[in-house]
Design an enzyme around this catalytic site. Structure first.
Site, mmCIF file in Angstrom:
data_model
loop_
_atom_site.group_PDB
_atom_site.id
_atom_site.type_symbol
_atom_site.label_atom_id
_atom_site.label_comp_id
_atom_site.label_asym_id
_atom_site.label_seq_id
_atom_site.Cartn_x
_atom_site.Cartn_y
_atom_site.Cartn_z
ATOM 1 N N GLY A 169 12.619 -21.645 -14.914
ATOM 2 C CA GLY A 169 11.991 -20.421 -15.383
ATOM 3 C C GLY A 169 11.725 -19.460 -14.235
ATOM 4 N N ASP B 124 -2.992 -13.538 -17.452
ATOM 5 C CA ASP B 124 -1.591 -13.447 -17.864
ATOM 6 C C ASP B 124 -1.265 -14.462 -18.959
ATOM 7 O OD1 ASP B 124 0.908 -12.375 -17.901
ATOM 8 O OD2 ASP B 124 1.639 -13.427 -16.135
ATOM 9 N N VAL C 247 10.283 -21.165 -11.118
ATOM 10 C CA VAL C 247 9.831 -22.541 -11.310
ATOM 11 C C VAL C 247 11.038 -23.466 -11.317
ATOM 12 C CG1 VAL C 247 8.529 -24.101 -12.766
ATOM 13 C CG2 VAL C 247 7.942 -21.698 -12.700
ATOM 14 N N PHE D 279 5.366 -14.120 -11.038
ATOM 15 C CA PHE D 279 4.839 -14.712 -9.819
ATOM 16 C C PHE D 279 5.896 -15.423 -8.993
ATOM 17 C CE2 PHE D 279 0.953 -14.956 -12.562
ATOM 18 C CZ PHE D 279 0.263 -13.988 -11.877
ATOM 19 N N GLY D 280 6.984 -15.783 -9.596
ATOM 20 C CA GLY D 280 7.985 -16.505 -8.849
ATOM 21 C C GLY D 280 8.835 -17.370 -9.754
ATOM 22 N N LYS E 216 6.509 -24.393 -8.462
ATOM 23 C CA LYS E 216 6.493 -22.938 -8.606
ATOM 24 C C LYS E 216 6.554 -22.307 -7.226
ATOM 25 C CE LYS E 216 4.630 -19.479 -11.321
ATOM 26 N NZ LYS E 216 4.490 -19.566 -12.724
ATOM 27 N N GLY F 88 9.325 -15.826 -13.434
ATOM 28 C CA GLY F 88 8.303 -14.944 -13.987
ATOM 29 C C GLY F 88 7.840 -13.986 -12.923
#
Ligand SMILES: *[C@@H]1O[C@H](CO)[C@@H](O)[C@H](O)[C@H]1NC(C)=O
Ligand SMILES: *[C@@H]1O[C@H](CO)[C@@H](O)[C@H](O)[C@H]1NC(C)=O
Ligand SMILES: *[C@@H]1O[C@H](CO)[C@@H](O)[C@H](O)[C@H]1NC(C)=O
Ligand SMILES: *[C@@H]1O[C@H](CO)[C@@H](O)[C@H](O)[C@H]1NC(C)=O
Ligand SMILES: *[C@@H]1O[C@H](CO)[C@@H](O)[C@H](O)[C@H]1NC(C)=O
Ligand SMILES: *[C@@H]1O[C@H](CO)[C@@H](O)[C@H](O)[C@H]1NC(C)=O
Ligand SMILES: *[C@@H]1O[C@H](CO)[C@@H](O)[C@H](O)[C@H]1NC(C)=O
Ligand SMILES: *[C@@H]1O[C@H](CO)[C@@H](O)[C@H](O)[C@H]1NC(C)=O
Ligand SMILES: *[C@@H]1O[C@H](CO)[C@@H](O)[C@H](O)[C@H]1NC(C)=O
Length: 898
Positions: free
Chosen positions: A581, A709, A588, A585-586, A603, A583
């Site tokens: 994944g 979030d 995964v 923030f970064g 992550k 997102g």
């Protein structure tokens, strides 16, 4: 033969000649015009075909691509002025989805094709090979798959080929050397395999080659040295092995060489920095290089970065005094030694490196003591890593002169003497000053300097396992038990109560000292008594402890850190196949860590900064203490510097086998089983799980936390489909570690659709904001509709969508998957819009009631005004009542559908 005849022909010839002469320009004009007409018609059709292949255009950028205007005026198009042919097609970063139409191959005048930062998938069409005038092909950051088409090598004018960050597989085509004019080749972060072709040596114009983060194997070919104009070579993070080609060291044009994270062996030639006179950056971390650091490094006056982390280098660190531009030197995790009877000589010589920012010497065999001149190292120095060596002697007081130091790690050495009070000086400069100090596992004695509590920036202090005594201060960093470690061997007392140290004995003043001997006797008695008591206690404790494990006591339950290297290995080099994944923030990754059992989720935070770890560890510790059945557990973290000298930070979580709620709601999970969608009972349980997590974060935590979030991709489902909320606290974590840089805060304040309206107007994040996101999330769980769907625009949103349907038209808005099965089958036969859902009797009255109550909660949470939103205490209460009422009714037992 016949003069008259020939004479009569003559005027006719002349007249033809005359006409030809007269109309020749006109003819050419006609011809050109015809070409232009055909040309622009072809381009016109090709562009329309291209538009057809685009399935999603969130910014509506192609809406005006229609025949009412000339295509040369369309967005993203530039035409040649004379022929009105398309020369530039630039649609970078418009969020386009779809495939690249082969018809683009008909834009025969195209010079620049830029589709970067979109979501084009499928293969790159071979037809692009027909663009013989193409100079720049920019397809970076899409989801293109398949091989690099060999036909692209027909684009003989190509100067820049950008294919980074896609899912390309296969080999680098051997025919690539047809691109004789190629100057820039970017292939990084794909899944390319095989060897680097020998033909690459024929790319004589190439100046930049980026092929990092693939799965290239074998040793790079000797021919690589033929590229006389190459300045940047990056083949880091591959599966390359063997010796480096000797021709590499003859490439005098090279300024940057990145070879990090491969399996290169052998030693480096002693004179390599002479034969590579322009070299500025050399990154060789995480390989198996042996032998000494090349002696010629002494003369490498242009060097800015030298990174040898985790190799098998031996010998001494040569003099680096001439390296006036050196900023990052990292030699950690090798077997470098030194003349252990002397000062660390090379440190003295480094005082000329006036730009040095990061000096890493962790985990080597450096003996000797620290020279006083350590204080004359660069005033730019930010991070100094000396841990895990055999350094002895005292810590020079001059270290206080390093006014920009924000990280000092000297753990696991043989340092003795006191902690110099000059440490207090480190806080005189306000912005960049000490945040991280590790002096653990040495032989330091004396008391803790009061000055340490005056360093307001200090966020992590480890002085455990020394021989310190006296009182632990209580202010500054010492006020926060999770930021200091003082255990082991030390004989400390006092401090804040959470540290669980014994209280300090009353201070004996001079007056008292002079006083009666009686008192002395009493004191001796007390001391003897205390000693007895403490030994009894010790024995008791030891016994008790033996029953448990002998390892760490709870006070040192600080986060055990993992290294970049172990995460690298756990994820096969952050291979795209392990990416689960991405997102705000970064990214995964799924991985298998040796230190943890089973699979974990890793992550990697998205930080484009150089520098070292600061508040991160302390913040992670705080996060790890936040535990709840419905929160994803943080196992450990990593704070390190990657091969580019950039900050690398990652959090390691439990891996959730059932993925995220997003997939369950919208994509359906494909297996042989039938029951892949969630039924109402499961959804109800999930909603309650999420509410419990929020209740914990908002109410039960010592310091309330706003999640910021909340959205379906942040809700994960474990083996038993229990919902676990992830990414909590990351907003705070990121805002602390990025406060100094200008990184954008997108992601910190939530995601479009779920973030409350007030965040968009600059409001601080709040618990009320979370409740809004929760309300939207609930509506999404019930309706199966994303708040970002196209139908929601111009004031019409998911909230209104639900509100207007209540109470009578409920069955029109709820997720069809929640409808009774026989009814569902008929609905899938008809198109969704045409379903006749007028008759609500299809829903059992109890189900109807439950859905209605749930929808109402979702609505009450997502009202516009923050103060009017329902809070989490009431939400949990109501939800539990709803569940009780629902379960009390017999219709939903077991796996039967409602
Ligand atoms: C092609 O060019 C001609 C002349 O320049 C112009 O009249 C015509 O409208 C153009 N056709 C298209 C489809 O743009
Ligand atoms: C592009 O060219 C090919 C081959 O010449 C042709 O078959 C195709 O129809 C053309 N496409 C368009 C949109 O003109
Ligand atoms: C076609 O493009 C024009 C602008 O060039 C725009 O005003 C018009 O709405 C578009 N027509 C359609 C049907 O989208
Ligand atoms: C990659 O593209 C996405 C949009 O598809 C964009 O949001 C993201 O910022 C891009 N990444 C980079 C590093 O530019
Ligand atoms: C690819 O190149 C080959 C050889 O030049 C050519 O025959 C073929 O038509 C090209 N394919 C496409 C789809 O353009
Ligand atoms: C490089 O090009 C030359 C001539 O164009 C060719 O003979 C040679 O085989 C090529 N080298 C490689 C390694 O492909
Ligand atoms: C490197 O250059 C030197 C001097 O020009 C030459 O003697 C040597 O053979 C070259 N080595 C390789 C591997 O090209
Ligand atoms: C450094 O350069 C000097 C002068 O060019 C030379 O005499 C010396 O041998 C070089 N040192 C090394 C270690 O190559
Ligand atoms: C430091 O620089 C000075 C002047 O540039 C030079 O004379 C001296 O030799 C250098 N010191 C070391 C240790 O290289």
């Amino acid at each position: 033969m016949n003069p008259t005849r020939s004479a009569s022909m003559s005027p006719a010839c002349w007249s033809i000649f005359f006409w030809v002469l007269h109309f020749f320009p006109l003819l050419i004009w006609f011809q050109l015009n015809a070409a232009a007409a055909i040309g622009n018609q072809t381009d016109h059709l090709a562009l329309l075909k291209f538009k057809e292949s685009i399935s999603k255009d969130p910014y509506g950028i192609l809406a005006f691509w229609n025949s009412t205007s000339h295509f040369c005026t369309w967005n993203g198009i530039i035409c040649s002025r004379r022929h009105e042919r398309v020369t530039v097609l630039n649609l970078q970063r418009y969020g386009l989805h779809g495939f690249i139409s082969p018809h683009l191959g008909n834009l025969s005048f195209l010079r620049i094709l830029n589709l970067q930062d979109n979501s084009f998938n499928d293969e790159i069409p071979q037809e692009l090979g027909r663009l013989i005038r193409l100079q720049e092909l920019m397809l970076t950051n899409n989801t293109l798959a398949g091989n690099i088409p060999t036909n692209l090598t027909s684009c003989s004018q190509l100067k820049g080929l950008y294919l980074e960050r896609n899912n390309l597989t296969g080999k680098i085509p051997r025919e690539i050397d047809s691109l004789r004019k190629l100057e820039r080749l970017f292939l990084s972060t794909n899944m390319l395999t095989g060897q680097i072709p020998t033909s690459i040596g024929n790319l004589s114009s190439l100046s930049t080659l980026h092929a990092q983060e693939n799965s290239l194997e074998g040793s790079p070919p000797e021919e690589i040295g033929h590229m006389k104009n190459l300045t940047i070579l990056n083949i880091s993070v591959n599966k390359l092995s063997g010796k480096l080609p000797s021709s590499l060291y003859n490439m005098s044009s090279l300024t940057k060489i990145y070879l990090t994270s491969n399996q290169f062996r052998g030693s480096l030639p002693a004179n390599m920095f002479v034969t590579l006179p322009s070299l500025q950056q050399f990154a060789m971390a995480y390989n198996q290089m042996s032998g000494p650091i090349p002696t010629s490094v002494t003369n490498a006056s242009k060097l800015i970065l030298l990174d040898f982390v985790d190799n098998h280098l031996v010998g001494q660190v040569p003099s680096l005094g001439n390296l006036k531009d050196l900023q990052i030197l990292n030699l950690a995790e090798n077997s470098l030694g030194s003349n252990s009877n002397k000062d660390l000589e090379f440190l003295k010589l480094m005082t000329n490196c006036s730009k040095l920012r990061i000096l890493g010497l962790t985990l080597n065999s450096l003996g000797g003591s620290l020279p006083n001149s350590i204080g004359n190292l660069s005033t730019q120095l930010e991070s100094l890593y000396l841990g895990g060596n055999q350094i002895y002697g005292e810590i020079p007081a001059t270290i206080g002169n390093l006014v920009h130091l924000d990280l000092l790690a000297m753990e696991s050495n043989h340092l003795s003497g006191i902690i110099p009070t000059s440490f207090g000086k480190l806080h005189k400069i306000e912005l960049l000053s000490l945040q991280f100090l590790d002096l653990s596992q040495n032989n330091l004695s004396g008391s803790i300097p009061q000055a340490l509590q005056g360093i307001s920036t200090l966020e992590y202090l480890n002085i455990s396992f020394n021989m310190l005594d006296g009182e632990v201060p209580t202010k500054g960093v010492f006020a926060n038990a999770s930021a200091v470690a003082v255990i082991g061997k030390n004989k400390l007392c006092g401090g804040i109560s959470e540290l669980q140290l014994p209280p300090c004995p009353m201070k004996a003043t001079k007056k008292k000292k002079r006083q009666h001997h009686k008192l002395v006797v009493v004191i001796i008695c007390v001391v003897v008594f205390l000693l007895l008591l403490s030994s009894i206690l010790t024995i008791y404790c030891l016994r008790k402890r033996n029953r448990k494990s002998t390892s760490n006591s709870p006070t040192i339950d600080l986060l055990s850190k993992v290294s970049y290297q172990s995460l690298y290995q756990a994820t096969d080099g952050f291979s795209p196949s392990n990416l689960i994944g991405t997102g705000g923030f970064g990214s995964v990754y799924k991985g298998r860590l040796e230190s943890e059992e089973g699979v974990v989720a890793i992550k990697v935070l998205n930080l484009r900064r150089t520098g070292a770890d600061k508040s991160f560890i302390a913040e992670c510790n705080a996060l790890r203490n936040i535990r709840h059945r419905n929160l994803v557990k943080i196992l450990t973290c990593c704070s390190s510097i990657d091969y580019k000298g950039q900050t690398f930070k990652a959090l390691v979580f439990e891996y959730m086998t059932n993925g995220c709620l997003e997939n369950w709601l919208h994509h359906g999970i494909e297996t042989a089983e039938h029951q892949r969608t969630l039924d109402l009972r499961q959804r109800l349980t999930i909603v309650i799980d999420i509410a419990s997590a929020l209740h914990y974060l908002h109410i039960e935590c010592k310091q309330p936390i706003a999640h910021c979030d909340l959205k379906p991709s942040n809700i994960l489902l474990d083996d038993d489909l229990v919902a676990r909320v992830g990414d909590f606290g990351l907003a705070r974590l990121l805002s602390t570690i990025t406060s100094l840089s200008n990184t954008s805060t997108i992601g910190i304040k939530g995601t479009i659709g779920y973030a409350p309206p007030e965040y968009g107007m600059g409001s601080e994040v709040s618990r009320e904001g979370d409740m809004y996101s929760f309300g939207i999330l609930m509506s999404e769980i019930l309706t199966g509709r994303r708040p970002t769907e196209e139908m929601f625009k111009e004031g019409y949103n998911l909230h209104n969508h639900v509100r207007t349907a209540l109470p009578d038209n409920l069955s029109q808005i709820i997720d069809p998957a929640l409808l009774p099965r026989e009814f569902q089958q008929t609905t899938t036969a008809a198109t969704e819009a045409e379903i006749d859902l007028e008759n609500p009797t299809h829903l059992h009255p109890n189900v109807n009631k439950c859905l209605l109550s749930l929808c109402r909660i979702g609505l009450a949470c997502s009202v516009e005004s923050p103060n009017e939103r329902m809070n989490v205490v009431d939400v949990t209460k109501e939800l539990n009542l709803i569940k009780k009422a629902f379960l009390a009714d017999g219709i939903n037992g077991g796996r039967a559908r409602i």
